[in-house]
Scaffold this motif. Structure first.
Motif, PDB file in Angstrom:
ATOM      1  N   UNK A 110      -8.035   2.750 -14.403  1.00 28.23           N
ATOM      2  CA  UNK A 110      -6.732   3.242 -14.847  1.00 28.23           C
ATOM      3  C   UNK A 110      -5.654   3.207 -13.761  1.00 28.23           C
ATOM      4  N   UNK A 111      -6.058   2.999 -12.499  1.00 26.70           N
ATOM      5  CA  UNK A 111      -5.056   2.983 -11.423  1.00 26.70           C
ATOM      6  C   UNK A 111      -4.401   1.607 -11.321  1.00 26.70           C
ATOM      7  N   UNK A 112      -3.672   1.245 -12.366  1.00 25.14           N
ATOM      8  CA  UNK A 112      -2.994  -0.059 -12.412  1.00 25.14           C
ATOM      9  C   UNK A 112      -2.099  -0.253 -11.186  1.00 25.14           C
ATOM     10  N   UNK A 113      -1.476   0.846 -10.734  1.00 24.12           N
ATOM     11  CA  UNK A 113      -0.527   0.754  -9.615  1.00 24.12           C
ATOM     12  C   UNK A 113      -1.177   0.130  -8.377  1.00 24.12           C
ATOM     13  N   UNK A 114      -2.473   0.368  -8.179  1.00 25.21           N
ATOM     14  CA  UNK A 114      -3.136  -0.192  -6.997  1.00 25.21           C
ATOM     15  C   UNK A 114      -3.382  -1.702  -7.144  1.00 25.21           C
ATOM     16  N   UNK A 115      -3.592  -2.152  -8.387  1.00 27.87           N
ATOM     17  CA  UNK A 115      -3.689  -3.606  -8.617  1.00 27.87           C
ATOM     18  C   UNK A 115      -2.349  -4.251  -8.240  1.00 27.87           C
ATOM     19  N   UNK A 116      -1.263  -3.665  -8.713  1.00 26.38           N
ATOM     20  CA  UNK A 116       0.050  -4.272  -8.471  1.00 26.38           C
ATOM     21  C   UNK A 116       0.413  -4.239  -6.979  1.00 26.38           C
ATOM     22  N   UNK A 117      -0.045  -3.199  -6.304  1.00 32.45           N
ATOM     23  CA  UNK A 117       0.253  -3.115  -4.874  1.00 32.45           C
ATOM     24  C   UNK A 117      -0.463  -4.257  -4.137  1.00 32.45           C
ATOM     25  N   UNK A 118      -1.740  -4.458  -4.485  1.00 32.45           N
ATOM     26  CA  UNK A 118      -2.487  -5.516  -3.782  1.00 32.45           C
ATOM     27  C   UNK A 118      -1.970  -6.913  -4.163  1.00 32.45           C
ATOM     28  N   UNK A 119      -1.554  -7.072  -5.401  1.00 30.89           N
ATOM     29  CA  UNK A 119      -0.981  -8.374  -5.795  1.00 30.89           C
ATOM     30  C   UNK A 119       0.298  -8.627  -4.979  1.00 30.89           C
ATOM     31  N   UNK A 120       1.099  -7.581  -4.806  1.00 33.87           N
ATOM     32  CA  UNK A 120       2.326  -7.717  -3.999  1.00 33.87           C
ATOM     33  C   UNK A 120       1.965  -8.172  -2.580  1.00 33.87           C
TER      34      UNK A 120
END
Ligand code: SF4
Length: 330
Positions: A110-120
């Motif tokens: 559920x921590x989508x924000x951490x996926x987006x941070x690593x993609x960044x």
């Protein structure tokens, strides 16, 4: 649809967990410490569990983005994948997930924000390379969207990075998330397709191929780049005829400029995975074909693979240009 939700205590209050729990109002909710307690337990029966899987809401701590296996990509210099979910609501007989996990329960991180941070971070580290990110490697990108809302957030995120591509790979016809917003040119909605009589036997619980084709045509009409994925190719007595008919059906009434890419790939498994999957369904026709085991890989064999690949290539070139056609060999 889902009777039980198991939630890691740490993410019980996460907004995504709360949304999911609200959307599945009739499910019983249980707290757990870590998802591995349930998911990685040995001696689970994937086939029995697949009849009524539970949903596990968990937090992912590392490895949000991984390099895609070689042979998986399309034309980018670098290919990465990420999986916000393990397992799939469909039940395709050839699916490699059956051989990868001992549990058929769904895990949603559920921590989508951490996926987006690593993609960044990955984008920032690779500014000189073209990159494609693949979503839906360990699940279907859109099939569970009404519950997870992940694709909606991912598309919004990638709309800020138009120099990299996102591929949403799917068999789902749930495309409202995409249709309700303006298309972004760097998000490819890639449909996995097989001839309809093959899919009706093997793609259990998935929408029919006709409905998938209608969904992809609608997306293309609305300006979304679409991908066509013929992977795995299934060998059967009249395969030339049925694949030709499938291409004719797809390419009629579609703006070919919207077709971003077409790829095809053979049915192949690592030896141990094949053993595990075929033992789940020993009587299934898919596993009755005398497959060839070579160098740790089980396949139809080089001769059949080459014949199918050459035929597909020449058929597809009738409809689209060579530079959009790729052969995937994972
Ligand atoms: S749609 Fe893809 S991920 Fe889902 S069961 Fe079928 S092959 Fe597996």
């Amino acid at each position: 649809m889902i009777d039980s939700i198991f939630v890691e205590r740490d993410v019980l209050d996460h907004p995504v967990s709360q949304k999911v729990i609200n959307r599945l109002k009739n499910a019983d909710v249980f707290e757990i410490e870590r998802y591995q307690e349930m998911f990685n337990r040995r001696q689970q029966n994937f086939r029995i569990q697949k009849q009524n899987p539970a949903l596990i809401l968990a937090k992912k701590y590392d490895n949000f983005v991984l390099p895609a296996p070689s042979g998986f990509g399309i034309d980018a210099q670098k290919n990465y994948y990420f999986s916000h979910m393990y397992n799939c609501i469909y039940d395709c007989r050839y699916c490699f997930l059956q051989g990868m996990y001992s549990s058929a329960n769904y895990v949603l991180f559920v921590n989508y924000e951490d996926f987006f941070k690593e993609i960044t971070d990955v984008i920032a580290e690779n500014t000189n390379d073209s990159i494609t990110f693949f979503s839906g490697y360990d699940c279907d990108s859109l099939a569970f969207e009404k519950i997870t809302g992940f694709a909606e957030q991912a598309v919004e995120f990638f709309s800020n990075f138009n120099s990299v591509e996102l591929e949403l790979r799917t068999k789902s016809i749930v495309s409202d998330t995409l249709l309700k917003r303006s298309p972004i040119s760097n998000c490819i909605v890639a449909y996995s397709l097989s001839p309809s009589n093959v899919a009706s036997i093997l793609d259990h619980k998935a929408p029919s191929v006709e409905r998938r084709i209608n969904a992809l045509k609608l997306l293309a009409k609305n300006g979304w780049p679409v991908g066509l994925r013929f992977d795995p190719l299934i060998y059967c007595s009249d395969w030339k005829k049925i694949y030709s008919e499938l291409f004719c059906q797809i390419f009629s009434d579609i703006n070919v400029a919207r077709v971003h890419s077409v790829s095809h790939g053979p049915l192949r498994y690592p030896k141990d995975m094949y053993k595990k999957i075929s033992s789940l369904y020993p009587d299934d026709k898919l596993f009755s074909f005398p497959m060839e085991a070579k160098d740790g890989i089980v396949s139809y064999g080089k001769e059949i693979e080459e014949e199918m690949s050459l035929f597909l290539q020449s058929e597809l070139e009738k409809y689209t240009t060579k530079n959009k056609i790729f052969r995937c060999l994972v």
